[in-house]
Motif scaffolding. Sequence first.
Motif, PDB file in Angstrom:
ATOM      1  N   THR A  94       0.836  -1.193   0.000  1.00 43.77           N
ATOM      2  CA  THR A  94       0.000   0.000   0.000  1.00 43.77           C
ATOM      3  C   THR A  94       0.875   1.249   0.000  1.00 43.77           C
ATOM      4  OG1 THR A  94      -0.120   0.059   2.418  1.00 43.77           O
ATOM      5  CG2 THR A  94      -1.830  -1.176   1.246  1.00 43.77           C
TER       6      THR A  94
ATOM      7  N   ASP B  39      -7.729   2.987  -3.321  1.00 48.56           N
ATOM      8  CA  ASP B  39      -8.427   2.291  -2.245  1.00 48.56           C
ATOM      9  C   ASP B  39      -9.825   2.900  -2.072  1.00 48.56           C
ATOM     10  OD1 ASP B  39      -7.845   0.397   0.258  1.00 48.56           O
ATOM     11  OD2 ASP B  39      -9.026   2.134   0.957  1.00 48.56           O
TER      12      ASP B  39
ATOM     13  N   GLN C  32      -4.885   6.621  -0.374  1.00 48.83           N
ATOM     14  CA  GLN C  32      -4.180   5.326  -0.399  1.00 48.83           C
ATOM     15  C   GLN C  32      -4.285   4.681  -1.766  1.00 48.83           C
ATOM     16  OE1 GLN C  32      -4.947   2.703   2.924  1.00 48.83           O
ATOM     17  NE2 GLN C  32      -4.746   0.875   1.637  1.00 48.83           N
TER      18      GLN C  32
ATOM     19  N   ASN D  22      -3.416   0.883  -3.566  1.00 51.70           N
ATOM     20  CA  ASN D  22      -3.090  -0.526  -3.345  1.00 51.70           C
ATOM     21  C   ASN D  22      -2.357  -1.057  -4.580  1.00 51.70           C
ATOM     22  OD1 ASN D  22      -4.464  -0.491  -0.843  1.00 51.70           O
ATOM     23  ND2 ASN D  22      -6.422  -0.891  -1.888  1.00 51.70           N
TER      24      ASN D  22
END
Length: 265
Positions: free
Chosen positions: A143, A171, A177, A179
Motif C-alpha cells: 500500500t 483504495d 491510499q 493498493n
Amino acid sequence: MQRFITQSIRSVFPRVPIAYPQRLKFASPLSRAQHVVPLSRRNFANSPTLYKKKDKAKKSPAPEPEESASIPTEDPFDLSKLHDGISAAVTRLKDDLSKLRAGGRFNTTLLEGLKVQLSKESKDSVKLGDLAQVVPKGGRMVTLLAAEEDHLKPLTSAIVSSNLSLTPQPDPHNPLQLNIPIPPPTKESRDKNVQAAKQAFEKASSVVRDSRGAMHKRLQDMQKKKLARPDDVRKAHDQMEKVTEQGQKEVKDAFDAAKKTLEQA
C-alpha cells in the motif's frame, strides 16, 4: 795583622813567595755593577696559545650514510585501502541483490526510489519516498499512503511508467491510499532477476580486482624506490593475495545465495 800573617807563613815556608790579591779599583759604582756576574736566567718564549682545531663537520651538515636510503619510510603491511575497497564492493552487491524480487517478496525500496514529476511544466522530480509512505501488507500486496490527494496522479504515473510491471489501484475507503498488487514471478521475471544479479556480481568482483591491482602497484613502487625492505614487501604481497581471495569468496557467496533464492521464487 798582615805583617803577623806574613811572618807566620815565612817561618813555615821561608822560600815561598807570598802573593796578595789586589783590590779592584772602580772608577764609579756603575762600572762596578757591570762586573757583577748576573744570575742565570731562564728565558720563556712568548708563544701563542695552542687552540683546538675547529671541527669542519660543524660548518656543513654531515652527509647521510648510504644505508639511510634503504631505511623503510612506508608501511607495506598497511592494507587498509584494499580492505575498504573489498568492503565497499560487498556492501554494494548485497544492496543491489536486495532490490530484486526474492521468494515472491517485493523490496519496497524500489518504489521509494522512483522519481516523480509533480508538474508537466517543470522538469524537477522528487523521490516517491518523499511524497508517500510505502507499507508492505504481507502476501503479495503493498500500500502507498500519499501526503496530499493532488500527488496521487503523478505517483500513479511514475509507478506505471517504471519497469517494475506494477499497476496501482485506488483504495475505496481511503482517498489518499493506493493498493499495489505484486504479480507472481514468472520464468521470464526469474531469468531477468538472475541476470541482473549476475551483472551486480561481476561488477563487485571487478571492484575487488581493481583494489588488488592498486595495492599491487603500491608494493611495486615501494620496492622499486626502496621505501620498504624486500622481505617485508614479499610478506605484504602474500597477505594481499589472501585478503583478495577472501574478498572474492564473499562476493561469490552473496551471489550464489541470491541466485538460489531467485530461481526458487
